[in-house]
Write a protein that holds these residues in place. Structure first.
Motif, PDB file in Angstrom:
ATOM      1  N   ARG A  75       0.835  -1.210   0.000  1.00 58.82           N
ATOM      2  CA  ARG A  75       0.000   0.000   0.000  1.00 58.82           C
ATOM      3  C   ARG A  75       0.865   1.253   0.000  1.00 58.82           C
ATOM      4  O   ARG A  75       0.648   2.163  -0.806  1.00 58.82           O
ATOM      5  CB  ARG A  75      -0.951   0.003   1.204  1.00 58.82           C
ATOM      6  CG  ARG A  75      -1.990   1.112   1.088  1.00 58.82           C
ATOM      7  CD  ARG A  75      -3.039   1.059   2.186  1.00 58.82           C
ATOM      8  NE  ARG A  75      -2.451   1.297   3.483  1.00 58.82           N
ATOM      9  CZ  ARG A  75      -2.962   0.857   4.635  1.00 58.82           C
ATOM     10  NH1 ARG A  75      -4.093   0.166   4.622  1.00 58.82           N
ATOM     11  NH2 ARG A  75      -2.363   1.103   5.776  1.00 58.82           N
ATOM     12  N   LYS A  76       1.851   1.273   0.911  1.00 59.77           N
ATOM     13  CA  LYS A  76       2.718   2.450   1.032  1.00 59.77           C
ATOM     14  C   LYS A  76       3.492   2.698  -0.273  1.00 59.77           C
ATOM     15  O   LYS A  76       3.572   3.834  -0.759  1.00 59.77           O
ATOM     16  CB  LYS A  76       3.686   2.229   2.201  1.00 59.77           C
ATOM     17  CG  LYS A  76       4.257   3.512   2.767  1.00 59.77           C
ATOM     18  CD  LYS A  76       5.049   3.245   4.039  1.00 59.77           C
ATOM     19  CE  LYS A  76       6.271   4.141   4.113  1.00 59.77           C
ATOM     20  NZ  LYS A  76       7.521   3.412   4.313  1.00 59.77           N
ATOM     21  N   VAL A  77       4.022   1.627  -0.851  1.00 58.46           N
ATOM     22  CA  VAL A  77       4.806   1.770  -2.078  1.00 58.46           C
ATOM     23  C   VAL A  77       3.953   2.374  -3.199  1.00 58.46           C
ATOM     24  O   VAL A  77       4.372   3.317  -3.882  1.00 58.46           O
ATOM     25  CB  VAL A  77       5.378   0.400  -2.517  1.00 58.46           C
ATOM     26  CG1 VAL A  77       5.988   0.488  -3.912  1.00 58.46           C
ATOM     27  CG2 VAL A  77       6.400  -0.097  -1.503  1.00 58.46           C
TER      28      VAL A  77
ATOM     29  N   GLU B  26       1.166   4.119  -2.875  1.00 63.34           N
ATOM     30  CA  GLU B  26       0.795   5.493  -2.518  1.00 63.34           C
ATOM     31  C   GLU B  26       1.900   6.471  -2.906  1.00 63.34           C
ATOM     32  O   GLU B  26       1.631   7.541  -3.457  1.00 63.34           O
ATOM     33  CB  GLU B  26       0.496   5.602  -1.014  1.00 63.34           C
ATOM     34  CG  GLU B  26      -0.971   5.365  -0.683  1.00 63.34           C
ATOM     35  CD  GLU B  26      -1.227   5.160   0.817  1.00 63.34           C
ATOM     36  OE1 GLU B  26      -2.392   4.950   1.177  1.00 63.34           O
ATOM     37  OE2 GLU B  26      -0.258   5.202   1.606  1.00 63.34           O
ATOM     38  N   GLU B  27       3.140   6.084  -2.623  1.00 63.42           N
ATOM     39  CA  GLU B  27       4.254   6.982  -2.946  1.00 63.42           C
ATOM     40  C   GLU B  27       4.452   7.117  -4.451  1.00 63.42           C
ATOM     41  O   GLU B  27       4.708   8.209  -4.957  1.00 63.42           O
ATOM     42  CB  GLU B  27       5.537   6.485  -2.269  1.00 63.42           C
ATOM     43  CG  GLU B  27       5.556   6.855  -0.792  1.00 63.42           C
ATOM     44  CD  GLU B  27       6.630   6.132   0.006  1.00 63.42           C
ATOM     45  OE1 GLU B  27       7.469   5.447  -0.617  1.00 63.42           O
ATOM     46  OE2 GLU B  27       6.604   6.237   1.247  1.00 63.42           O
ATOM     47  N   ARG B  28       4.298   6.006  -5.172  1.00 56.93           N
ATOM     48  CA  ARG B  28       4.477   6.062  -6.626  1.00 56.93           C
ATOM     49  C   ARG B  28       3.391   6.874  -7.316  1.00 56.93           C
ATOM     50  O   ARG B  28       3.643   7.591  -8.270  1.00 56.93           O
ATOM     51  CB  ARG B  28       4.419   4.656  -7.219  1.00 56.93           C
ATOM     52  CG  ARG B  28       5.634   3.851  -6.889  1.00 56.93           C
ATOM     53  CD  ARG B  28       6.004   3.005  -8.072  1.00 56.93           C
ATOM     54  NE  ARG B  28       7.229   2.303  -7.786  1.00 56.93           N
ATOM     55  CZ  ARG B  28       7.925   1.631  -8.674  1.00 56.93           C
ATOM     56  NH1 ARG B  28       7.499   1.570  -9.926  1.00 56.93           N
ATOM     57  NH2 ARG B  28       9.028   1.018  -8.340  1.00 56.93           N
TER      58      ARG B  28
ATOM     59  N   GLY C  72       0.841   8.851  -5.777  1.00 53.67           N
ATOM     60  CA  GLY C  72       0.273  10.038  -5.145  1.00 53.67           C
ATOM     61  C   GLY C  72      -1.237   9.958  -5.034  1.00 53.67           C
ATOM     62  O   GLY C  72      -1.941  10.966  -5.080  1.00 53.67           O
TER      63      GLY C  72
END
Lengths: 392, 392
Positions: free
Chosen positions: A178-180, A182-184, A186
């Motif tokens: 999820r975090k990965v 989200e960062e990719r 936005g």
């Protein structure tokens, strides 16, 4: 006004918005008068809240002439023009990406066979061009993307957005997908077990749009399920609700990876079927032999159908759903037998529900779980419109 | 104020009362400050609504010195002094009646063995003196009886309050038990399947008071279950949710009365056990032979435990509950094996939930379903306090 009171009033408002959006979704088109009747809210509240939803661009007005007297009525519907939702499925041998509008229309759909099971970095490299293609499509049409929902093999920790020792999925244990993403991207990202996203696809866009009750059984290398009751996904106390593949059908069966014995999965998923057949070849080759009338292949095939019919009868007697929906790679081989499976289950359930047994094939084929990813975001939008609209 | 608005405000009030009563019930004793935190309601609303509940006599204040500084705090608890609830169980060979206060205290409890299965008129004649005894007890202590909940073999039509072809229960098909009892007693009557009332007894008064999640499995001449998830009884689309006795454990088994094949009930309930043993004698006689070390009796007994352990593993993997609670006449024979059953199920479930497996014996023995009848009324009182208080 105290802070507590403000929070409370926002909660009430959100609840009311949710119930309005749910009624519009289920009816597809509904008048304000019907909304007043169904929600029990005052006409003032309905006027205000629907104006706000129209302003945000979530719903729109349209005119319909009523059947009997030809009088025009103003109906409210979801607005497909402004927003987009993305749905991603990360599977053990394939990846799929879809984009939908707010009426369930699929405006983009791609599937990639990866062949072998890939580690996270390779999966991300493979989906990157699809992501960019979809996002550019949305940008070129001036649509706002509300978020992305991801179906992926479980089990997982929904709070941290990480996978938890998914079987036969090397390299993914503890991976913060999820975090990965989200960062990719936005964008807000939600993840869910892929059998559950598949069920959500039927609940919001498919067979169970009106009932909100179904058991989705997905059959392939393993057997999993996603279960919706009273409109909502049921997860259980430990996230294990609906492990229908891990219930004992054969008291003399082998020990399963899960620790149980004689599980349906050990005899009814692809590896178990091939083991019963003798351990050689692929499912496609077995089906070829069935077509040629090879006796041992036919016997293995008939036994597979018997276990399936038995497991589905168990599902009816355990969960009492409005319908069962079947999908997955193995089911694509068994689909020609759907009518026979259905009638055999009907023979085996209680008399007074025989006429209510519904068993259907999955609506979205190879992109089922990806469409369910989009449904995950739609569901959040309908449940918590204030939060979702504020963050995007 | 329009009528719609008045109705809406009453609904909001009832919702708030329900959430206050639920928090008090689950905590047993709670302060107003904690209620404000938990409900998100304003202090004014909490003050008003708790005053009203105190006035009605549903809750009371009590002083507690807080642990650390010895400061006195005013706590709210359910008030046991004013009201009574009755619970009735109508079984195939016995009848039980209980009366409780609003804290779950049992103030009256009687059980009658009827020996054979009685028709409605005989059952009513048999319970009449018990009813009068309980009602007189309440009257002599100046308590108001809020209603009576009835556990009885299903299936049933909850809307009309009539039974629907309950198996092995001659004379009861279509019998309007709710209406008859309402007319006799002049009290509100609720009915529910006896496996479900048994589950409610655990949810409100027993093991699952705090969790609100359990599967109650009752084993005797048949095998049934009652399932509570997120605090609520789950009934399914056709009222068939949780037919755990009618799931196939033996793919080569006999056809069951329900239409399915190899059902757990056909091999794991008393008639099925005796059939596997050879068809002679009673369960008590079989147990006598097991104690004496008779090989074929011991083998039958071990197989019974294996089917039970397998079925309970299935229940864990299907429903993922906080606990399983076992009861019924057959379980009273098997209860000495509870520790062994538990450890065998633990061996068979997923690693990461092994430490969370809870399997308990029913709390209320022979009056389990009758206590659950009382729980049915308590649940209605907590869910809809405005309606219940107005009608009594």
């Amino acid at each position: 006004m105290t802070q507590t009171k403000t929070i409370y009033l926002q909660q009430v408002k959100q609840q009311n918005l949710c119930s309005i959006l749910t009624y519009i979704w289920e009816a597809e088109a509904i008048s304000r008068v019907e909304l007043i009747e169904k929600t029990g809210l005052t006409s003032g509240t309905i006027t205000n809240l629907t104006s706000e939803l129209i302003e945000w661009g979530l719903i729109r007005e349209s005119e319909t002439s009523s059947g009997t007297v030809g009088r025009k009525r103003i109906m409210l519907r979801f607005q497909p023009e402004l927003y987009r939702i993305m749905g991603l499925d990360i599977g053990r041998s394939s990846i799929a990406l879809v984009m939908t509008d707010l009426t369930g229309g699929i405006v983009y759909s791609r599937k990639l066979d990866t062949g072998e099971t890939l580690e996270p970095a390779s999966v991300l490299a493979a989906i990157e061009p699809l992501m960019q293609e979809a996002l550019q499509l949305a940008a070129s049409e001036h649509k706002r993307v509300l978020g992305i929902g991801v179906g992926i093999p479980g089990p997982m920790n929904l709070e941290t957005g990480t996978l938890r020792k998914p079987p036969n999925f090397p390299g993914w244990d503890g991976y913060p997908i999820r975090k990965v993403l989200e960062e990719r991207l936005g964008l807000p990202v939600q993840i869910e077990d892929d059998a559950r996203t598949s069920a959500l696809a039927e609940r919001w866009f498919g067979h169970a749009k009106k009932e909100g009750s179904l058991v989705f059984v997905t059959m392939g290398m393993g057997i999993g399920s996603g279960i919706i009751a009273e409109g909502k996904l049921v997860r259980g106390v430990n996230g294990l609700y609906g492990q229908v593949g891990h219930t004992m059908l054969d008291p003399h069966g082998i020990v399963c990876d899960c620790g149980n014995r004689g599980c349906w999965e050990t005899i009814g998923a692809i590896p178990g079927i091939l083991r019963r057949y003798g351990g050689e070849g692929s499912m496609a080759e077995l089906m070829e032999q069935v077509k040629r009338g090879d006796p041992s292949a036919s016997q293995c095939y008939e036994e597979t159908l018997y276990y399936l019919e038995s497991a589905l009868t168990n599902v009816f007697n355990m969960y009492d759903p409005a319908m069962i929906v079947l999908g997955g790679k193995l089911f694509s081989y068994l689909e020609p037998e759907l009518a026979r499976i259905r009638s055999r289950v009907i023979e085996r359930v209680y008399d007074f529900v025989k006429h209510r047994v519904r068993i259907e094939a999955a609506t979205f084929g190879e992109v089922q779980s990806a469409v369910g990813g989009a449904a995950l975001v739609l569901e959040e939008l309908i449940a918590k419109p204030l939060q979702v609209m504020r963050r995007s």
